[in-house]
Each structure stands twice: as C-alpha cells, then as structure tokens.
Design a protein around this motif. Sequence first.
Motif, PDB file in Angstrom:
ATOM      1  N   ALA B  66      -9.934 -20.669  45.960  1.00  0.00           N
ATOM      2  CA  ALA B  66     -11.274 -20.485  45.404  1.00  0.00           C
ATOM      3  C   ALA B  66     -12.054 -21.784  45.553  1.00  0.00           C
ATOM      4  N   SER B  67     -13.325 -21.666  45.948  1.00  0.00           N
ATOM      5  CA  SER B  67     -14.082 -22.889  46.242  1.00  0.00           C
ATOM      6  C   SER B  67     -14.175 -23.799  45.017  1.00  0.00           C
ATOM      7  N   LEU B  68     -14.261 -23.196  43.836  1.00  0.00           N
ATOM      8  CA  LEU B  68     -14.363 -24.017  42.626  1.00  0.00           C
ATOM      9  C   LEU B  68     -13.080 -24.828  42.391  1.00  0.00           C
ATOM     10  N   GLU B  69     -11.945 -24.153  42.678  1.00  0.00           N
ATOM     11  CA  GLU B  69     -10.641 -24.797  42.486  1.00  0.00           C
ATOM     12  C   GLU B  69     -10.489 -25.977  43.457  1.00  0.00           C
ATOM     13  N   LEU B  70     -10.893 -25.739  44.722  1.00  0.00           N
ATOM     14  CA  LEU B  70     -10.792 -26.797  45.737  1.00  0.00           C
ATOM     15  C   LEU B  70     -11.716 -27.961  45.371  1.00  0.00           C
ATOM     16  N   LEU B  71     -12.900 -27.618  44.926  1.00  0.00           N
ATOM     17  CA  LEU B  71     -13.878 -28.642  44.568  1.00  0.00           C
ATOM     18  C   LEU B  71     -13.341 -29.537  43.447  1.00  0.00           C
ATOM     19  N   SER B  72     -12.749 -28.892  42.422  1.00  0.00           N
ATOM     20  CA  SER B  72     -12.268 -29.704  41.305  1.00  0.00           C
ATOM     21  C   SER B  72     -11.073 -30.547  41.743  1.00  0.00           C
ATOM     22  N   GLY B  73     -10.238 -30.011  42.663  1.00  0.00           N
ATOM     23  CA  GLY B  73      -9.126 -30.797  43.218  1.00  0.00           C
ATOM     24  C   GLY B  73      -9.631 -32.007  43.973  1.00  0.00           C
ATOM     25  N   LEU B  74     -10.655 -31.782  44.795  1.00  0.00           N
ATOM     26  CA  LEU B  74     -11.254 -32.879  45.575  1.00  0.00           C
ATOM     27  C   LEU B  74     -11.833 -33.946  44.656  1.00  0.00           C
ATOM     28  N   GLN B  75     -12.505 -33.459  43.605  1.00  0.00           N
ATOM     29  CA  GLN B  75     -13.140 -34.413  42.685  1.00  0.00           C
ATOM     30  C   GLN B  75     -12.128 -35.279  41.970  1.00  0.00           C
ATOM     31  N   SER B  76     -11.051 -34.671  41.512  1.00  0.00           N
ATOM     32  CA  SER B  76     -10.081 -35.482  40.775  1.00  0.00           C
ATOM     33  C   SER B  76      -9.371 -36.441  41.728  1.00  0.00           C
ATOM     34  N   ALA B  77      -9.173 -36.006  42.994  1.00  0.00           N
ATOM     35  CA  ALA B  77      -8.568 -36.906  43.988  1.00  0.00           C
ATOM     36  C   ALA B  77      -9.498 -38.093  44.267  1.00  0.00           C
ATOM     37  N   LEU B  78     -10.792 -37.803  44.360  1.00  0.00           N
ATOM     38  CA  LEU B  78     -11.772 -38.878  44.618  1.00  0.00           C
ATOM     39  C   LEU B  78     -11.831 -39.869  43.465  1.00  0.00           C
ATOM     40  N   LEU B  79     -11.756 -39.314  42.245  1.00  0.00           N
ATOM     41  CA  LEU B  79     -11.772 -40.183  41.062  1.00  0.00           C
ATOM     42  C   LEU B  79     -10.582 -41.132  41.054  1.00  0.00           C
ATOM     43  N   ALA B  80      -9.414 -40.550  41.403  1.00  0.00           N
ATOM     44  CA  ALA B  80      -8.198 -41.368  41.448  1.00  0.00           C
ATOM     45  C   ALA B  80      -8.364 -42.476  42.485  1.00  0.00           C
ATOM     46  N   ARG B  81      -9.001 -42.099  43.624  1.00  0.00           N
ATOM     47  CA  ARG B  81      -9.220 -43.066  44.695  1.00  0.00           C
ATOM     48  C   ARG B  81     -10.155 -44.201  44.229  1.00  0.00           C
ATOM     49  N   LEU B  82     -11.174 -43.809  43.478  1.00  0.00           N
ATOM     50  CA  LEU B  82     -12.111 -44.818  42.956  1.00  0.00           C
ATOM     51  C   LEU B  82     -11.405 -45.786  42.025  1.00  0.00           C
ATOM     52  N   ARG B  83     -10.502 -45.255  41.193  1.00  0.00           N
ATOM     53  CA  ARG B  83      -9.758 -46.129  40.273  1.00  0.00           C
ATOM     54  C   ARG B  83      -8.876 -47.098  41.051  1.00  0.00           C
ATOM     55  N   GLN B  84      -8.319 -46.609  42.166  1.00  0.00           N
ATOM     56  CA  GLN B  84      -7.515 -47.514  43.007  1.00  0.00           C
ATOM     57  C   GLN B  84      -8.380 -48.647  43.561  1.00  0.00           C
ATOM     58  N   ARG B  85      -9.613 -48.293  43.941  1.00  0.00           N
ATOM     59  CA  ARG B  85     -10.521 -49.337  44.460  1.00  0.00           C
ATOM     60  C   ARG B  85     -10.830 -50.369  43.382  1.00  0.00           C
ATOM     61  N   ASP B  86     -10.951 -49.896  42.121  1.00  0.00           N
ATOM     62  CA  ASP B  86     -11.157 -50.833  41.006  1.00  0.00           C
ATOM     63  C   ASP B  86      -9.987 -51.803  40.916  1.00  0.00           C
ATOM     64  N   VAL B  87      -8.791 -51.240  41.040  1.00  0.00           N
ATOM     65  CA  VAL B  87      -7.587 -52.089  40.988  1.00  0.00           C
ATOM     66  C   VAL B  87      -7.654 -53.114  42.109  1.00  0.00           C
ATOM     67  N   ARG B  88      -8.036 -52.638  43.309  1.00  0.00           N
ATOM     68  CA  ARG B  88      -8.160 -53.561  44.443  1.00  0.00           C
ATOM     69  C   ARG B  88      -9.129 -54.707  44.105  1.00  0.00           C
ATOM     70  N   ASP B  89     -10.285 -54.360  43.536  1.00  0.00           N
ATOM     71  CA  ASP B  89     -11.275 -55.389  43.200  1.00  0.00           C
ATOM     72  C   ASP B  89     -10.713 -56.388  42.196  1.00  0.00           C
ATOM     73  N   HIS B  90      -9.958 -55.871  41.220  1.00  0.00           N
ATOM     74  CA  HIS B  90      -9.352 -56.774  40.230  1.00  0.00           C
ATOM     75  C   HIS B  90      -8.361 -57.714  40.891  1.00  0.00           C
TER      76      HIS B  90
END
Lengths: 127, 289
Positions: B66-90
């Motif tokens: 379902a497109s909604l399910e895929l979208l929410s999966g993508l979003q949470s994956a992107l969020l996790a990726r952003l947090r990793q970038r924060d770690v990188r910056d630190h």
Amino acid sequence: MRSPLAPLRIFYLEDNPLIVFHIESMIEDLGHIFAGSASSFAELKMKFDTFQIDGALVDIDLADGRTGPLAAAWLQERGVASIFVTGQTEVAAEHAAVALGTIAKPVPVEVLGEKLELLRKHVKSFG
Amino acid sequence: MLVVTHEALNPSVLSIIAEHLVDQPDWSEMPIIVLLDGAAPHAKIRAELSKTWPRSRQIFFQRPVASLELLSGLQSALLARLRQRDVRDHIEREIELRRELNHRVKNILASVTAIFGMTRRSATSIDGLADDFSGRLMALSVVHSAIFEAGGETVDLADVIGRTCSPYRGNGENLIIAEGPPIQLGRDAGTTLALCFHELATNALKYGALSRPEGRVHLTWSLTSTSDPTLTISWIESGGPPVAKPSKAGYGTRYIRSALQGLLGVPPEIIFHPEGLHCIAAGPFSRLR
C-alpha cells in the motif's frame, strides 16, 4: 656560545609572544641581532620592507593559519633564507624545499646557535 | 538510501552493494528497503541479505504494498538516516575540538617553557626563581579562567585587570585604580596584557608605588572614536620611593617591551619618572580583537 663571526640580523615569524620573547633573548645571547617579529604571514608582508633581515625563523602555524610554509617560500623569493621552528616537524618536512632546516620546539640554545650559522651562507651581502 | 526489488538482486548487484556498505564511514548504517514478491522465499532472502550486507538497516515489504505503508517506511528510514548524519557531524566536531585542544595544550606548554627559561635566566636564587615562576604561572592561570568563564574567545579588559590585580589591595582598598570603557579583547591579547599587568604590579610591589602604603597606581585606558580606533593603556605610579632607571632591564621590562611591541606593532613607552614609573602603550585596537 657566542658566534665568533659577524652578527646576523634574524627575523622571527611566530604568533606566541612568550616564545618570541624567549627566542629574542637567545638570539642576543648568541651574539646576533633580533631584527623584529611578526605574528602572521599578512603582517610579515606588510612590514617586510621596514626590516633589514639576514635570515628568518618561521613557525608553521601562525595567527592567520598554517601559513608558515607560504611565508618561507615568499621570503625565499626575496632572497631571505628561513629555518622552521615548530612543534609540527612532520609538516615542516613536507615543505623542506623552502627552508634550510627545522628546529623542534622547545628550542635549546645550542641547537639555535648551530642552525643560525646555516643562514650565514645564504646572506646576500656575504655573497 | 536504497529501494530494491528482490528480483534485481543477482550476485553481481549483491556484491557491488556489499562493497559499498563495507566502505561506509563508521557512523553510517544505510537504510535499504527490499520489496519482496508474495511468492518469494522471505525467510531465506532475509537471512542471506543480513549476512551479505553488513551495516545496513534492512526493511522488507511484501508486494503489492500500500502506498501509505511504503511512504511511512521510507519516512522512518530517512529519519534514521538524518540522525546518523547528526552523529557524523558530532564526530567531526569532536575531531576538530580535539585537534584544537591539542594545539592549545602545546601552545600553553610552550608558553610555560618560555616563562621558565626566561625566569631562570634572570634569577639570582632558587627561592626567587620559584616565587617569580609560580607568580607568572598563577597570572597565566587567572587569565585563562577569566577567558574560559567569558565563553573562551574574548574577555573584558576590566575583568582581566580586576583579576590580575586583585591581590594588590590594601585594607580592602584598591591600590590600583583602574578606569576605562568596556572593551572586549581577543583571547591572545587578553593573555598577553594580563601577563604585562602582572609584571608591572609585582615590580610596583617590590620597588615601586605599591611598596609604600600611600603609593597608588592609576591604570587607565581609552579608545579613539576613529574608524580604526587606537587603544591607549597607561600605567602611572605615584607615591612610591624615588625611581631610578635600573642599570639592566629585568624580565618584566624586557617582557613588556617585547610583548607589547608584538601585540600593538609599536613599542610601549616605559619612563622611569622619579615620582613613579610610567608605562604607556598605544596601538590599533584591531590587532587586539
């Protein structure tokens, strides 16, 4: 300890005033003349014409960044030989072409005396 | 982030992605979304991918998704990726801080070595050497605290003077009368000036105005209101014993000359006035920021 030959006019490029103070006294103890100091490459360029310099001591990291090697190259183009005085001897080694040698900090007066004699051969007025 | 169907995973694709994953920096755990056909052997594929693709964050969806399910999966994956970038910056910031710290520690040790070498040079007794050296280290330590408490980059001139000269009080009264507008100095300029004031004050205590109860020091500073303002600092002693020019310049005089010349580009005027020592330094304020 004093050099038996004619005194040299030594310029010092260093951004820590306490180290300048210490080396200035050593230069005078060795019978040479302290010709002045600058804390950055920019200041050296600005002041250069007002000084009479036989040779220069140059730190690697200055008030305007890691500009010591650039300053030594700049002085070399103007016929003034340099010796690096630095805690970063590995960086100095990468820029060996623009200096006659390197003195590791802290500087023992005997080592300074020996290295300053290297400059003598490159003083313009001595041929 | 990668989105992939299980049909696309031939051995060559598997190994190219595996290589990419192995070469990732420490902070990275790449999100990979795998779209599986309903008939595919799910358990086997999961087991194989978790083995072949280390340091990846694998998320599986069964097609049709379902497109909604895929979208929410993508979003949470992107969020996790952003947090990793924060770690990188630190991590990068920490590496930079450690390099800066190393540079400063080396610089302080070099300063202490120079202070010791110069103190030894003019010392006449071991006790004298010990007193002068510890006094200078204390002055260095006091100004370090002032700069640290002020945030680490700049410090107020009045604060530097207040702390450096605070030991020189008689019956709660300031024997060093300091007056001037608020001025923010750069870290290095603040340190250099503090060491100069320390030399002037100890000299005044030993030989000058502060060696007599009625003696005073007027320490004043001012800025011109021009486009490139000039800072003038005056140390004027009065009420002390008659002053005579010393036969040989000691540590204090030599240091003040050398340091203020370096700081301001102009040597200070040090006048051994019979009624009290005068030390006047002036130069472009831009050099002290």
